[in-house]
Design an enzyme around this catalytic site. Sequence first.
Site: not given
Ligand code: IMP
Ligand code: MG
Length: 186
Positions: A106, A110, A159, A172
């Site tokens: 992954e 986050d 972010f 990306r």
């Molecule tokens: P989680 O379920 O909150 O852990 O979210 C994970 C997903 O959120 C990742 O696979 C990313 O697609 C997106 N994400 C979380 N933080 C960032 C960031 O700082 N930049 C870009 N995408 C992020």
């Molecule tokens: Mg994403």
Amino acid sequence: MENRGEAFMNKNIGEVLLDEKTIEKRVKELGEEISKDYAGKDLVMICILKGASVFYSDLSRAVKVHFKMDFMSISSYGDAEKTSGIVSIKKDIDTSITGKHVVIVEDIMDSGLTLSYLTRLLAARQPESLRICCLLDKPERRECEISPDYVGFTIPNKFVVGYGLDYEGYYRNLPYVGVLSPTAIH
Ligand code: IMP
Ligand code: MG
């Protein structure tokens, strides 16, 4: 449309968090670690599209053991800033993982909700083992008890974009990881 070239992308980055060389070195190390851990094992590495695509492409070539590649595309409900943890599979893997050793690749952990859901879903298919490899980890944001088994870098709660990570589908292709300027966020 204004010419949104390299200069446009770079000007929207407030701070370069991880440069190309730093990422390259760490990805090689992760590849060596995985190669050591899975020597002689039947391994499947699953790339979570689209965010992990750039990382996966470099990591896979740093892994020196025999393994199968597979890809999964998921969408999580919620907005760009916050995931709900409810995930739907848009494209499933083609390979059976029952009895196999699996590493999920992954881009970032986050809140952890997406990976927590995904590991439960994949665990139900009874792999021999299941681990998570994330390029980035933001532990400050965690909302559930989960942590990646392999981590490229632990980063602060900012972010970030680049090296596969996006803002509204863009950035990306930046070869580094940077913090997006507040002025570039709308
Ligand atoms: P989680 O379920 O909150 O852990 O979210 C994970 C997903 O959120 C990742 O696979 C990313 O697609 C997106 N994400 C979380 N933080 C960032 C960031 O700082 N930049 C870009 N995408 C992020
Ligand atoms: Mg994403």
